[in-house]
Design a protein around this motif. Structure first.
Motif, short mmCIF file in Angstrom:
data_model
loop_
_atom_site.label_atom_id
_atom_site.label_comp_id
_atom_site.label_asym_id
_atom_site.label_seq_id
_atom_site.Cartn_x
_atom_site.Cartn_y
_atom_site.Cartn_z
N GLU A 135 -47.30 86.26 24.20
CA GLU A 135 -47.13 87.61 23.66
C GLU A 135 -46.66 87.64 22.22
OE1 GLU A 135 -44.88 90.18 26.26
OE2 GLU A 135 -45.87 89.38 28.04
N GLY A 136 -46.55 86.49 21.58
CA GLY A 136 -46.11 86.48 20.19
C GLY A 136 -44.69 87.02 20.01
N ILE A 137 -43.80 86.65 20.91
CA ILE A 137 -42.40 87.11 20.84
C ILE A 137 -41.72 86.45 19.64
CG2 ILE A 137 -40.19 87.15 22.08
CD1 ILE A 137 -42.40 88.89 23.37
N SER A 138 -41.01 87.26 18.85
CA SER A 138 -40.32 86.72 17.67
C SER A 138 -38.83 86.47 17.94
CB SER A 138 -40.47 87.66 16.48
OG SER A 138 -39.99 88.96 16.81
N GLU A 139 -38.24 87.26 18.86
CA GLU A 139 -36.82 87.09 19.17
C GLU A 139 -36.59 87.24 20.66
OE1 GLU A 139 -32.37 88.94 18.18
OE2 GLU A 139 -34.16 89.95 17.40
N VAL A 140 -35.83 86.31 21.23
CA VAL A 140 -35.39 86.39 22.62
C VAL A 140 -33.88 86.63 22.59
CG1 VAL A 140 -35.07 85.13 24.78
CG2 VAL A 140 -37.23 84.95 23.55
N ILE A 141 -33.47 87.75 23.17
CA ILE A 141 -32.05 88.10 23.25
C ILE A 141 -31.56 87.75 24.65
CG2 ILE A 141 -30.37 89.98 23.08
CD1 ILE A 141 -32.67 91.46 21.44
N LEU A 142 -30.61 86.84 24.74
CA LEU A 142 -30.06 86.45 26.03
C LEU A 142 -28.89 87.38 26.38
CD1 LEU A 142 -30.11 82.57 25.55
CD2 LEU A 142 -31.75 84.00 26.81
N ALA A 143 -29.15 88.30 27.29
CA ALA A 143 -28.12 89.26 27.72
C ALA A 143 -27.65 88.88 29.11
CB ALA A 143 -28.70 90.68 27.68
N LEU A 144 -27.14 87.65 29.23
CA LEU A 144 -26.69 87.14 30.52
C LEU A 144 -25.18 87.30 30.64
CD1 LEU A 144 -28.87 83.90 30.57
CD2 LEU A 144 -29.39 86.14 31.53
N ASN A 145 -24.71 87.38 31.87
CA ASN A 145 -23.28 87.55 32.11
C ASN A 145 -22.50 86.35 31.58
OD1 ASN A 145 -23.56 90.06 33.40
ND2 ASN A 145 -24.05 89.08 35.33
N ALA A 146 -21.28 86.61 31.13
CA ALA A 146 -20.43 85.57 30.55
C ALA A 146 -19.71 84.79 31.65
CB ALA A 146 -19.43 86.20 29.58
N THR A 147 -20.50 84.24 32.57
CA THR A 147 -19.97 83.40 33.65
C THR A 147 -20.45 81.98 33.41
OG1 THR A 147 -21.93 83.79 35.01
CG2 THR A 147 -20.08 85.32 35.31
N VAL A 148 -19.93 81.03 34.17
CA VAL A 148 -20.37 79.64 34.03
C VAL A 148 -21.87 79.54 34.30
CG1 VAL A 148 -20.16 77.32 34.98
CG2 VAL A 148 -18.11 78.66 34.57
N ASP A 149 -22.34 80.18 35.40
CA ASP A 149 -23.77 80.13 35.74
C ASP A 149 -24.60 80.83 34.67
OD1 ASP A 149 -23.23 78.70 38.02
OD2 ASP A 149 -23.39 80.40 39.38
N GLN A 173 -19.70 89.07 22.41
CA GLN A 173 -18.71 89.18 23.47
C GLN A 173 -17.35 89.38 22.84
OE1 GLN A 173 -19.20 85.51 25.54
NE2 GLN A 173 -21.21 86.04 26.30
N GLY A 174 -16.54 90.18 23.48
CA GLY A 174 -15.20 90.38 22.94
C GLY A 174 -14.60 91.70 23.35
N VAL A 175 -13.83 92.28 22.44
CA VAL A 175 -13.06 93.49 22.73
C VAL A 175 -14.00 94.69 22.87
CG1 VAL A 175 -11.23 95.03 21.93
CG2 VAL A 175 -11.10 92.57 21.46
N ALA A 191 -13.03 84.92 23.08
CA ALA A 191 -14.41 85.16 22.64
C ALA A 191 -14.45 86.11 21.46
CB ALA A 191 -15.23 85.71 23.80
N ALA A 192 -13.61 87.14 21.50
CA ALA A 192 -13.56 88.10 20.40
C ALA A 192 -13.08 87.44 19.11
CB ALA A 192 -12.65 89.27 20.77
N LEU A 193 -12.11 86.56 19.23
CA LEU A 193 -11.58 85.87 18.05
C LEU A 193 -12.64 84.95 17.44
CD1 LEU A 193 -8.99 85.63 16.40
CD2 LEU A 193 -8.31 83.74 17.85
N LYS A 194 -13.37 84.23 18.29
CA LYS A 194 -14.42 83.33 17.79
C LYS A 194 -15.58 84.09 17.14
CE LYS A 194 -13.41 79.64 21.05
NZ LYS A 194 -13.79 79.04 22.34
N ALA A 195 -15.85 85.33 17.64
CA ALA A 195 -16.97 86.12 17.13
C ALA A 195 -16.56 87.10 16.04
CB ALA A 195 -17.63 86.86 18.30
#
Length: 199
Positions: A135-149, A173-175, A191-195
């Motif tokens: 499909e000629g995708i230019s960007e994949v946004i990973l909107a997965l839960n912030a869990t280990v899995d 991810q963050g505040v 996570a908020a501090l790192k981002a």
């Protein structure tokens, strides 16, 4: 139990399998449905039958629909080249409630989990890689839960998409807006501090 008809017991057992309902909640719900048979039970049974007969997964993204392709995939205005990857339909609905994303989605159907024997083939990861190429995708946004899995799945997808030329991003991810630091867990604050970004 001898004090309840078998049909009622079966309905209670089935309702108790639903998320958020235990045996007691299921029993209360069933008693309420039976009490309101004409206005709740019969219309609910008819709605469940119609959904069971007509609703299925979108052949392209995995969303639920009554057509072969869901409305989002069929909408030409949403062919922005952005593809948002989510774990399940509930996550797609949450993203749509926000109204900020105008591209298309890809629903994995869960996350990788060695404990539950869920590998890439049980999810829609091979389909994702094929869509990116076709499909000629230019960007994949990973909107997965912030869990280990969720994070394990994100890393696996990143490896699978290596060399495709697609830009890979993830949600910040963050505040949360309106959040107070005192009520946040340590992982969220970290996570908020790192981002952090320029003010």
């Amino acid at each position: 139990m001898g004090d309840r008809p078998r049909e009622i017991e079966t309905l209670i057992e089935m309702m108790a399998r639903l998320p958020g309902l235990g045996p007691r909640s299921a029993r209360r719900a069933v008693l309420h449905l039976v009490k309101k048979r004409a206005v709740l039970l019969i219309p609910l049974a008819e709605a469940l039958r119609r959904v069971g007969e007509t609703v299925h997964e979108c052949a392209r993204c995995g969303n639920i629909t009554t057509a072969e392709i869901c409305e989002i995939c069929a909408d030409g205005k949403r062919a922005t080249g952005e593809l948002c990857v989510v774990e399940d339909v509930a996550d797609l609905w949450a993203m749509e409630r926000g109204g900020a994303f105008k591209g298309r989605y890809h629903i994995l159907g869960g996350t990788l989990s060695a404990l539950d024997s869920v590998g890439p083939e049980e999810l829609r990861i091979p389909d994702l890689v094929a869509r990116v190429r076709a499909e000629g995708i230019s960007e994949v946004i990973l909107a997965l839960n912030a869990t280990v899995d969720g994070q394990t799945t994100a890393h696996y997808i990143a490896e699978e998409l290596e060399g495709t030329g697609v830009t890979l991003t993830s949600l910040a991810q963050g505040v949360p807006i309106g959040g107070e630091l005192d009520y946040l867990d340590d992982g969220t604050i970290s996570a908020a501090l790192k981002a952090r970004k320029g003010f």
